[in-house]
Design an enzyme around this catalytic site. Sequence first.
Site, mmCIF file in Angstrom:
data_model
loop_
_atom_site.group_PDB
_atom_site.id
_atom_site.type_symbol
_atom_site.label_atom_id
_atom_site.label_comp_id
_atom_site.label_asym_id
_atom_site.label_seq_id
_atom_site.Cartn_x
_atom_site.Cartn_y
_atom_site.Cartn_z
ATOM 1 N N PHE A 152 -0.879 96.949 -5.805
ATOM 2 C CA PHE A 152 -0.704 97.971 -4.763
ATOM 3 C C PHE A 152 -1.285 99.318 -5.161
ATOM 4 O O PHE A 152 -1.558 100.156 -4.302
ATOM 5 C CB PHE A 152 0.797 98.134 -4.429
ATOM 6 N N LYS A 176 -7.517 89.003 -1.901
ATOM 7 C CA LYS A 176 -6.089 88.925 -1.510
ATOM 8 C C LYS A 176 -5.466 90.234 -1.993
ATOM 9 O O LYS A 176 -5.061 90.384 -3.137
ATOM 10 C CB LYS A 176 -5.436 87.722 -2.205
ATOM 11 N N GLU A 179 0.293 92.914 -0.632
ATOM 12 C CA GLU A 179 0.908 92.895 0.704
ATOM 13 C C GLU A 179 1.575 94.236 1.019
ATOM 14 O O GLU A 179 1.983 94.480 2.147
ATOM 15 C CB GLU A 179 1.894 91.726 0.843
ATOM 16 N N SER A 229 0.946 93.040 -12.584
ATOM 17 C CA SER A 229 1.894 93.161 -13.699
ATOM 18 C C SER A 229 1.673 92.020 -14.704
ATOM 19 O O SER A 229 1.128 90.961 -14.350
ATOM 20 C CB SER A 229 3.315 93.120 -13.147
ATOM 21 N N CYS A 284 -2.340 102.233 -13.982
ATOM 22 C CA CYS A 284 -2.268 101.446 -15.216
ATOM 23 C C CYS A 284 -2.823 102.231 -16.399
ATOM 24 O O CYS A 284 -2.626 101.862 -17.541
ATOM 25 C CB CYS A 284 -3.038 100.150 -15.057
ATOM 26 N N GLU A 384 7.275 98.767 -19.111
ATOM 27 C CA GLU A 384 6.421 99.590 -18.248
ATOM 28 C C GLU A 384 7.288 100.153 -17.124
ATOM 29 O O GLU A 384 7.974 99.400 -16.435
ATOM 30 C CB GLU A 384 5.307 98.718 -17.652
#
Length: 499
Positions: A152, A176, A179, A229, A284, A384
């Site tokens: 995301f 993909k 969402e 992740s 990240c 994290e």
Amino acid sequence: MTALPTIPHWIEGAEVVADDARTAPVFDPALGREIRRAALASETEVDRAVETAHTAYLTWRNVSLAKRTAILFRFRELLNERKGELAEIITEEHGKVIDDALGEIARGQEVVEYACGITSHLRGHFSEQVSTGYDIHSVRQPIGVAAIISPFNFPAMVPMWFFPIAIAAGNSVVVKPSEKNPSAAIWIAKLWKEAGLPDGVYTVVNGDKVAVDALLTHEKVASVSFVGSTPIAQYVYETGTKHGKRVQALGGAKNHMLVLPDADLDLVADSAINAGFGSAGERCMAISVVVAVEPVADALIDKIVERMQQLKVGDGRRGTDMGPLVTEAHRDKVASYIDIAAGDGATVVVDGRGIEVDGDEAGFWLGPTLLDRVPTSSRAYTEEIFGPVLSVVRVQSFDEGLELINNGAFGNGTAVFTNDGGAARRFQNEVQVGMIGVNVPIPVPIAAYSFGGWKQSIFGDTKAHGDEGVKFFTAQKAITTRWLDPSHGGINLGFPQND
Ligand code: NAD
């Protein structure tokens, strides 16, 4: 109540959504309100998407490099002209401020520009007369349908780490997106169509685990590029490779900034703020731990706090510095680490909970938070957090700081701040991390170099873009050639020998 619009898939150059599709909510995080629904693809829809992408690939792979790059150039020009529209979409569904959204588009555009040079990047080798009358050369060919599964936090840049090179090299792609914010991928699909890309070469399936699993196991998917992740990256790597795919799976991170006593503390404080709280820490490559070599910690914390007080938090469309977190659940998870750290003995120097914001009070807010003396045994240190929570860990020496960083499970990015070239050189040589900054807090490599970490931050041996990206999306062939001249020696049934 009127139904919310559904974000469709993009298959064969058109929007597609089934009447009975499962859907998931998409929020405007600054308003704290659901604004759309994302269609969640079924296995059958993914199958159709991959089949059409494969059919498109069979033609696209034979389109000349000149024609392919002409389309890439057009795509680059359209993206550059219209990036403001894309930035608004990103801010609306992710929450990051507009300037930051433009920044991620610019970094993605760099990869498009790199891919415009695909003719050079695909150059093979040629050696003449390797045996008498024999030549050998190598070529790199496309591999087929490339699946790209993205997180995301960079709805435009992360897919753009992969698809420009994959498409330029003659593959078709099935993206993909997350969402949580899938509209950017659909906007990009329309731009490709306008640029003249044949239908089916760029496809989007929206979805969740069902769609991911269908891609990982589909016989016509050749490669999988995943970013997300660590647990999911590992799952994607293991499942994809088991099904014969080439997989690159980039995972999570916990990035440290080592501050040596000779560093310029104003530069360090500015960098800690920018790298810790930019995009609300949902990067990240965000710095999440400042490792202060004593005696600098107290002075550095004062400077960081001074700057934190000036940060404007609020709706990213209103000229603020930092926006909301992506969802309420994610905001609550990030905030829970403040209690975890405090419970483990850390000092909460600045608590971002309950902060006043320039935005709707229903938004998913959490202000910049600073924790000091975070024990390295605390989950607030080992896990994290992926939000605007910056931890300070105090150490007594360079060696202690380096060892701490090298003991971490992740190895995505790190930085050293010092004016001592020898210390910086030793750091870059010995640190077990894939991307390193020397007085640079977010050392994201430019497109011609490759992006990726070490250890739990990557599964697979190939990073994103640059040479490694070209290699990932192509397969090499070596071709040995002999053309008989009129003086050839006739029939000889002996085993061919080099002479
Ligand atoms: P995520 O792992 O939840 O989701 C990533 C993708 O995996 C999404 O497309 C999602 O739909 C899919 N997914 C989620 N659960 C799944 C499941 N059980 N099975 C199969 N697929 C599943 O990650 P996120 O929350 O969207 O993104 C944040 C994470 O991404 C952070 O850990 C961050 O460090 C990481 N990230 C890493 C890099 C990098 O370059 N290493 C870059 C950006 C983000």
